[in-house]
Write a protein that holds these residues in place. Structure first.
Motif, PDB file in Angstrom:
ATOM      1  N   LEU A 160       0.841  -1.205   0.000  1.00 23.55           N
ATOM      2  CA  LEU A 160       0.000   0.000   0.000  1.00 23.55           C
ATOM      3  C   LEU A 160       0.870   1.247   0.000  1.00 23.55           C
ATOM      4  O   LEU A 160       0.547   2.246  -0.654  1.00 23.55           O
ATOM      5  CB  LEU A 160      -0.933   0.009   1.220  1.00 23.55           C
ATOM      6  CG  LEU A 160      -1.966  -1.116   1.304  1.00 23.55           C
ATOM      7  CD1 LEU A 160      -2.777  -0.977   2.583  1.00 23.55           C
ATOM      8  CD2 LEU A 160      -2.877  -1.101   0.080  1.00 23.55           C
ATOM      9  N   VAL A 165      -1.091   4.107  -1.939  1.00 22.44           N
ATOM     10  CA  VAL A 165      -2.483   4.025  -1.493  1.00 22.44           C
ATOM     11  C   VAL A 165      -2.601   4.697  -0.129  1.00 22.44           C
ATOM     12  O   VAL A 165      -2.191   4.136   0.890  1.00 22.44           O
ATOM     13  CB  VAL A 165      -2.963   2.561  -1.414  1.00 22.44           C
ATOM     14  CG1 VAL A 165      -4.418   2.503  -0.948  1.00 22.44           C
ATOM     15  CG2 VAL A 165      -2.802   1.880  -2.760  1.00 22.44           C
ATOM     16  N   GLN A 219      -8.707  -4.781   4.963  1.00 22.95           N
ATOM     17  CA  GLN A 219      -9.089  -3.949   3.817  1.00 22.95           C
ATOM     18  C   GLN A 219      -9.468  -2.534   4.249  1.00 22.95           C
ATOM     19  O   GLN A 219     -10.166  -1.818   3.531  1.00 22.95           O
ATOM     20  CB  GLN A 219     -10.249  -4.600   3.064  1.00 22.95           C
ATOM     21  CG  GLN A 219      -9.881  -5.903   2.379  1.00 22.95           C
ATOM     22  CD  GLN A 219      -8.844  -5.693   1.297  1.00 22.95           C
ATOM     23  OE1 GLN A 219      -9.021  -4.878   0.403  1.00 22.95           O
ATOM     24  NE2 GLN A 219      -7.745  -6.446   1.368  1.00 22.95           N
ATOM     25  N   GLY A 221      -9.721   1.262   4.745  1.00 21.41           N
ATOM     26  CA  GLY A 221      -9.415   2.362   3.841  1.00 21.41           C
ATOM     27  C   GLY A 221      -9.330   3.702   4.532  1.00 21.41           C
ATOM     28  O   GLY A 221      -8.665   4.621   4.053  1.00 21.41           O
ATOM     29  N   TRP A 243     -13.845   1.220   3.416  1.00 21.57           N
ATOM     30  CA  TRP A 243     -13.172  -0.055   3.123  1.00 21.57           C
ATOM     31  C   TRP A 243     -12.795  -0.155   1.656  1.00 21.57           C
ATOM     32  O   TRP A 243     -13.529   0.322   0.775  1.00 21.57           O
ATOM     33  CB  TRP A 243     -14.065  -1.214   3.565  1.00 21.57           C
ATOM     34  CG  TRP A 243     -14.311  -1.088   5.033  1.00 21.57           C
ATOM     35  CD1 TRP A 243     -15.319  -0.392   5.635  1.00 21.57           C
ATOM     36  CD2 TRP A 243     -13.444  -1.529   6.071  1.00 21.57           C
ATOM     37  NE1 TRP A 243     -15.143  -0.405   7.002  1.00 21.57           N
ATOM     38  CE2 TRP A 243     -14.007  -1.085   7.305  1.00 21.57           C
ATOM     39  CE3 TRP A 243     -12.264  -2.269   6.088  1.00 21.57           C
ATOM     40  CZ2 TRP A 243     -13.417  -1.355   8.524  1.00 21.57           C
ATOM     41  CZ3 TRP A 243     -11.670  -2.541   7.304  1.00 21.57           C
ATOM     42  CH2 TRP A 243     -12.254  -2.091   8.510  1.00 21.57           C
ATOM     43  N   ARG A 244     -11.661  -0.785   1.398  1.00 18.98           N
ATOM     44  CA  ARG A 244     -11.143  -0.873   0.040  1.00 18.98           C
ATOM     45  C   ARG A 244     -11.846  -1.943  -0.796  1.00 18.98           C
ATOM     46  O   ARG A 244     -11.711  -1.959  -2.020  1.00 18.98           O
ATOM     47  CB  ARG A 244      -9.637  -1.158   0.052  1.00 18.98           C
ATOM     48  CG  ARG A 244      -8.806  -0.074   0.717  1.00 18.98           C
ATOM     49  CD  ARG A 244      -7.325  -0.223   0.384  1.00 18.98           C
ATOM     50  NE  ARG A 244      -6.816  -1.562   0.609  1.00 18.98           N
ATOM     51  CZ  ARG A 244      -6.369  -2.014   1.771  1.00 18.98           C
ATOM     52  NH1 ARG A 244      -6.396  -1.219   2.835  1.00 18.98           N
ATOM     53  NH2 ARG A 244      -5.916  -3.244   1.890  1.00 18.98           N
ATOM     54  N   SER A 245     -12.561  -2.853  -0.155  1.00 17.44           N
ATOM     55  CA  SER A 245     -13.281  -3.896  -0.896  1.00 17.44           C
ATOM     56  C   SER A 245     -14.592  -4.199  -0.191  1.00 17.44           C
ATOM     57  O   SER A 245     -14.745  -3.965   1.021  1.00 17.44           O
ATOM     58  CB  SER A 245     -12.443  -5.173  -1.001  1.00 17.44           C
ATOM     59  OG  SER A 245     -12.382  -5.843   0.248  1.00 17.44           O
TER      60      SER A 245
END
Length: 297
Positions: A160, A165, A219, A221, A243-245
């Motif tokens: 990341l 990210v 996950q 974010g 959240w990334r997913s």
């Protein structure tokens, strides 16, 4: 205070530019030399990069503070271990293993949130810096100070960091108009992947609980948590997460519902597109004013 004092065997003060090493006997043995190599690295970091530029004491950015502290401590721990391998004898190294004493007992007895946040910069920070060192040597480690990590997620998942990210900026709601006058947001912070994982685990978790908490926060974010206070001792805590997913969002929602159910007060855990929000309040009316879904239980 006892926990913090019991763990200190040396420190570097970036304000006074002075370095301290603790010796119970007054002498300089293997432990003092080992400690000195770590603290002297902090002095070199400060001289070359300016430790104050890391901004590790920002009141409402605990997760970012922890990530940047992990850079400094991971760097110093890596160099300390390399120095020890070259300069300490086998007997010296064995003496270090038996020098933990009361400090390790205090650490083991401490609440998980204190224990884990105390250990994280040294263990996970070391792993993060080691990866950077393995890929590019000390020049790559030095480069980290010009672009320090912004979250414990970047420390735990170095890809990341290398992929750029960054955490998502999350905002807290205003005091609901339904509530009477006198309410205010009194404090807010970002918990991050580390603190959320510790919360989900609880005290003395079994392996299954640890695995579930790790999976449920992997996950992450972004997040923001705030404490609101009102008249007559009324209060509410609002945690908003991103959240990334979708799989990560659902995993966190399930585990957060279990953890929130153990809290005192009225509780609701609400899910949206890519988000999960947790509400805890002193009473049902306050909860209803803040939350966007039905309460738990």
């Amino acid at each position: 205070l006892d926990l913090q004092a019991g763990q200190v065997i040396g420190f570097y003060d970036s304000v006074s530019k002075q370095l301290y090493v603790l010796s119970q006997s007054g002498g300089v043995g293997a432990l003092q030399k080992f400690t000195f190599s770590h603290e002297f690295t902090h002095a070199l970091q400060d001289q070359n990069f300016g430790l104050d530029k890391l901004a590790t004491d920002t009141a409402d950015q605990s997760d970012r503070d922890m990530a940047r502290l992990s850079l400094a401590e991971g760097d110093a721990t890596l160099l300390m271990t390399q120095w020890a391998a070259k300069n300490l004898s086998l007997i010296d190294m064995l003496s270090l293993a038996g020098s933990a004493g009361a400090g390790s007992d205090q650490l083991a007895a401490a609440p998980a949130i204190l224990r884990e946040t105390l250990i994280f910069p040294y263990q996970q920070g070391l792993a993060f810096v080691q990866g950077v060192y393995a890929a590019g040597g000390w020049p790559a480690v030095n480069e980290l100070y010009s672009k320090p990590p912004d979250s414990t997620s970047q420390i735990l998942h170095p890809a990341l960091y290398t992929g750029g990210v960054k955490p998502v900026a999350v905002s807290l709601p205003k005091v609901p108009a339904l509530l009477a006058a006198g309410w205010q947001l009194v404090t807010q912070d970002t918990l991050g992947e580390l603190d959320l994982s510790v919360w989900l685990e609880g005290e003395h978790p079994a392996t299954a609980q640890t695995d579930a908490a790790t999976n449920a926060t992997s996950q992450w974010g972004g997040d923001r948590v705030g404490l609101y206070e009102g008249p007559n001792g009324a209060w509410a805590v609002v945690l908003k997460t991103d959240w990334r997913s979708d799989a990560g969002r659902l995993a966190f929602k399930d585990e957060a519902a279990l953890a929130a159910g153990r809290l005192a007060g009225s509780v609701a855990v609400c899910g949206g597109t890519g988000t999960v929000d947790v509400y805890v309040a002193s009473d049902r009316a306050t909860l209803d004013a803040f939350s966007t879904c039905n309460p738990i239980g």
